[in-house]
Structures are given as structure tokens and as C-alpha cells.
Write a protein that holds these residues in place. Structure first.
Motif, PDB file in Angstrom:
ATOM      1  N   ALA A   1       3.992  -9.290   7.878  1.00  0.00           N
ATOM      2  CA  ALA A   1       3.618  -9.597   9.253  1.00  0.00           C
ATOM      3  C   ALA A   1       4.493  -8.774  10.199  1.00  0.00           C
ATOM      4  CB  ALA A   1       3.815 -11.081   9.537  1.00  0.00           C
ATOM      5  N   ASP A   2       3.967  -8.511  11.384  1.00  0.00           N
ATOM      6  CA  ASP A   2       4.767  -7.872  12.420  1.00  0.00           C
ATOM      7  C   ASP A   2       5.580  -8.948  13.123  1.00  0.00           C
ATOM      8  OD1 ASP A   2       4.233  -5.176  12.227  1.00  0.00           O
ATOM      9  OD2 ASP A   2       2.402  -5.328  13.410  1.00  0.00           O
TER      10      ASP A   2
ATOM     11  N   GLY B   1      10.599 -12.430  -1.462  1.00  0.00           N
ATOM     12  CA  GLY B   1      11.127 -13.634  -0.838  1.00  0.00           C
ATOM     13  C   GLY B   1      10.234 -14.056   0.303  1.00  0.00           C
ATOM     14  N   GLN B   2      10.623 -15.149   0.940  1.00  0.00           N
ATOM     15  CA  GLN B   2       9.832 -15.662   2.053  1.00  0.00           C
ATOM     16  C   GLN B   2      10.682 -16.553   2.946  1.00  0.00           C
ATOM     17  OE1 GLN B   2       6.904 -18.199  -0.124  1.00  0.00           O
ATOM     18  NE2 GLN B   2       7.855 -19.863   1.053  1.00  0.00           N
ATOM     19  N   CYS B   3      10.139 -16.792   4.151  1.00  0.00           N
ATOM     20  CA  CYS B   3      10.770 -17.724   5.084  1.00  0.00           C
ATOM     21  C   CYS B   3      10.529 -19.164   4.620  1.00  0.00           C
ATOM     22  CB  CYS B   3      10.217 -17.517   6.489  1.00  0.00           C
ATOM     23  SG  CYS B   3       8.478 -18.006   6.601  1.00  0.00           S
ATOM     24  N   TYR B   4      11.051 -20.096   5.379  1.00  0.00           N
ATOM     25  CA  TYR B   4      10.939 -21.523   5.053  1.00  0.00           C
ATOM     26  C   TYR B   4       9.481 -21.964   4.929  1.00  0.00           C
ATOM     27  CZ  TYR B   4      11.562 -26.591   5.756  1.00  0.00           C
ATOM     28  OH  TYR B   4      11.533 -27.956   5.650  1.00  0.00           O
ATOM     29  N   CYS B   5       8.619 -21.537   5.870  1.00  0.00           N
ATOM     30  CA  CYS B   5       7.232 -22.029   5.867  1.00  0.00           C
ATOM     31  C   CYS B   5       6.302 -21.155   5.036  1.00  0.00           C
ATOM     32  CB  CYS B   5       6.701 -22.147   7.294  1.00  0.00           C
ATOM     33  SG  CYS B   5       6.215 -20.591   8.077  1.00  0.00           S
ATOM     34  N   GLY B   6       6.731 -19.964   4.678  1.00  0.00           N
ATOM     35  CA  GLY B   6       5.908 -19.074   3.876  1.00  0.00           C
ATOM     36  C   GLY B   6       4.998 -18.160   4.666  1.00  0.00           C
ATOM     37  N   ALA B   7       5.008 -18.259   5.993  1.00  0.00           N
ATOM     38  CA  ALA B   7       4.154 -17.385   6.803  1.00  0.00           C
ATOM     39  C   ALA B   7       4.580 -15.922   6.685  1.00  0.00           C
ATOM     40  CB  ALA B   7       4.191 -17.824   8.272  1.00  0.00           C
TER      41      ALA B   7
ATOM     42  N   CYS C   1       8.207 -20.778  11.825  1.00  0.00           N
ATOM     43  CA  CYS C   1       9.175 -21.822  11.447  1.00  0.00           C
ATOM     44  C   CYS C   1      10.585 -21.526  11.934  1.00  0.00           C
ATOM     45  CB  CYS C   1       9.195 -22.011   9.933  1.00  0.00           C
ATOM     46  SG  CYS C   1       9.958 -20.665   9.003  1.00  0.00           S
ATOM     47  N   GLY C   2      10.830 -20.328  12.428  1.00  0.00           N
ATOM     48  CA  GLY C   2      12.147 -20.005  12.973  1.00  0.00           C
ATOM     49  C   GLY C   2      13.160 -19.516  11.961  1.00  0.00           C
ATOM     50  N   SER C   3      12.808 -19.471  10.700  1.00  0.00           N
ATOM     51  CA  SER C   3      13.767 -18.999   9.697  1.00  0.00           C
ATOM     52  C   SER C   3      14.352 -17.653  10.083  1.00  0.00           C
ATOM     53  CB  SER C   3      13.082 -18.790   8.343  1.00  0.00           C
ATOM     54  OG  SER C   3      12.884 -19.979   7.661  1.00  0.00           O
TER      55      SER C   3
ATOM     56  N   ARG D   1      17.763  -8.824  15.317  1.00  0.00           N
ATOM     57  CA  ARG D   1      17.435  -9.855  14.330  1.00  0.00           C
ATOM     58  C   ARG D   1      15.970 -10.261  14.467  1.00  0.00           C
ATOM     59  NH1 ARG D   1      22.333 -11.782  12.208  1.00  0.00           N
ATOM     60  NH2 ARG D   1      24.157 -11.661  13.553  1.00  0.00           N
ATOM     61  N   ARG D   2      15.403 -10.710  13.358  1.00  0.00           N
ATOM     62  CA  ARG D   2      14.042 -11.249  13.377  1.00  0.00           C
ATOM     63  C   ARG D   2      14.043 -12.644  12.770  1.00  0.00           C
ATOM     64  NH1 ARG D   2      10.408  -6.182  11.255  1.00  0.00           N
ATOM     65  NH2 ARG D   2      12.025  -6.207   9.645  1.00  0.00           N
ATOM     66  N   ASN D   3      13.275 -13.528  13.382  1.00  0.00           N
ATOM     67  CA  ASN D   3      13.066 -14.880  12.871  1.00  0.00           C
ATOM     68  C   ASN D   3      11.575 -15.088  12.680  1.00  0.00           C
ATOM     69  OD1 ASN D   3      15.708 -14.967  14.413  1.00  0.00           O
ATOM     70  ND2 ASN D   3      15.718 -16.992  13.488  1.00  0.00           N
ATOM     71  N   CYS D   4      11.204 -15.935  11.738  1.00  0.00           N
ATOM     72  CA  CYS D   4       9.795 -16.253  11.551  1.00  0.00           C
ATOM     73  C   CYS D   4       9.242 -16.870  12.830  1.00  0.00           C
ATOM     74  CB  CYS D   4       9.625 -17.216  10.390  1.00  0.00           C
ATOM     75  SG  CYS D   4       7.918 -17.823  10.267  1.00  0.00           S
TER      76      CYS D   4
END
Ligand SMILES: [Zn+2]
Ligand SMILES: [Zn+2]
Length: 138
Positions: free
Chosen positions: A54-55, A5-11, A73-75, A67-70
Motif C-alpha cells: 500500500a502507499d 511481515g505486517q502491521c497489527y491489523c494486516g492492512a 490501525c496506527g502501527s 516515519r510511516r504508520n498504518c
């Protein structure tokens, strides 16, 4: 089966070797505000099994939940709860194959918004449902 899976921006992308141990709706106000969703659902993985590309720093705003957010993009990405030390939770909507991982339980039903529907066939648990969630499918 591997799950990705991935966050909204894909980073930030993530992968696990195993299917989720469980998938749960959480109706608590903390998860609701974190995701912005009125009825967020989360997939639980073994904490040692989830790999991120990513770290990302964990943040804690409430009740010991980490909690962790991207950072780009903040996801919402991951959540760890002190009473479920072996598991890490990922919003199920981030999974590439979310359609294959339906929720099996409603947690914190007592905190659900009055206009969401929880009268399905799933387990309904008031409170954290930690005993249900902690049971691995393995
Ligand atoms: Zn992102
Ligand atoms: Zn919650």
C-alpha cells in the motif's frame, strides 16, 4: 531469504528479498515514543528492497526522521534516518519470523530507561551507532 511481515491489523503487508542487514535495539526517546515500547528493536533493510502492498505517507515530527504508520490501525511501519540513506528500519516485532532475527546491537544506550537491561553480550553504542548500522552483512 525473503522476509515478510505486517502491521497489527494486516492492512499493510511488506516483503523483502533479503534478510535484514542488521537488527538493532534503539533506546532513543523518539523511537520509544513512536513504538510505545520501552526497548524497541528494528530490522534494517536495503531501502530499494522493501516492498509495501500500500502507499503510506511518510511523516516527520523530529530531527528529519521520516516515519510511516498504518493508516488503518496506527502501527509503526517504517523509519528512515537522514544519516543512513540506504536503509529503512522496520520494528522487528512486525516480522512474521521475528524469532529468526535477533538484535545484535544496542543504540543510544546513553538514553536507555534505567530499568531496562542492556548488560547482555551485544554491542553497546552511545548515540546513533550509524557506522555500525550502515555496515551491510552482504
Ligand atoms: Zn494496520
Ligand atoms: Zn531511535
Amino acid at each position: 531469504m525473503p522476509v515478510t511481515g505486517q502491521c497489527y491489523c494486516g492492512a499493510v503487508r511488506f516483503a523483502t528479498a533479503e534478510d535484514p542487514q542488521t537488527v538493532a535495539y534503539c533506546h532513543c526517546a523518539d523511537c520509544r515514543r513512536w513504538t510505545g515500547a520501552p526497548m524497541p528493536a528494528f530490522a534494517a533493510f536495503a531501502i530499494e528492497d522493501l516492498r509495501l502492498n500500500a502507499d503510506v505517507t511518510e511523516i516527520t515530527h523530529a530531527s528529519g526522521v521520516a516515519r510511516r504508520n498504518c493508516p488503518a490501525c496506527g502501527s509503526p511501519l517504517t523509519a528512515r534516518f537522514p544519516y543512513l540513506p540506504d536503509q529503512i528500519y522496520v520494528p522487528v516485532g512486525l516480522l512474521d519470523d521475528a524469532k529468526d532475527h535477533p538484535p545484535v546491537v544496542h543504540c543510544h544506550v546513553d538514553a536507555a530507561l534505567p530499568w531496562v537491561h542492556t548488560d547482555d553480550d551485544l554491542l553497546n553504542e552511545n548515540g546513533s551507532a550509524r557506522d555500525t548500522l550502515g555496515l551491510s552483512r552482504k
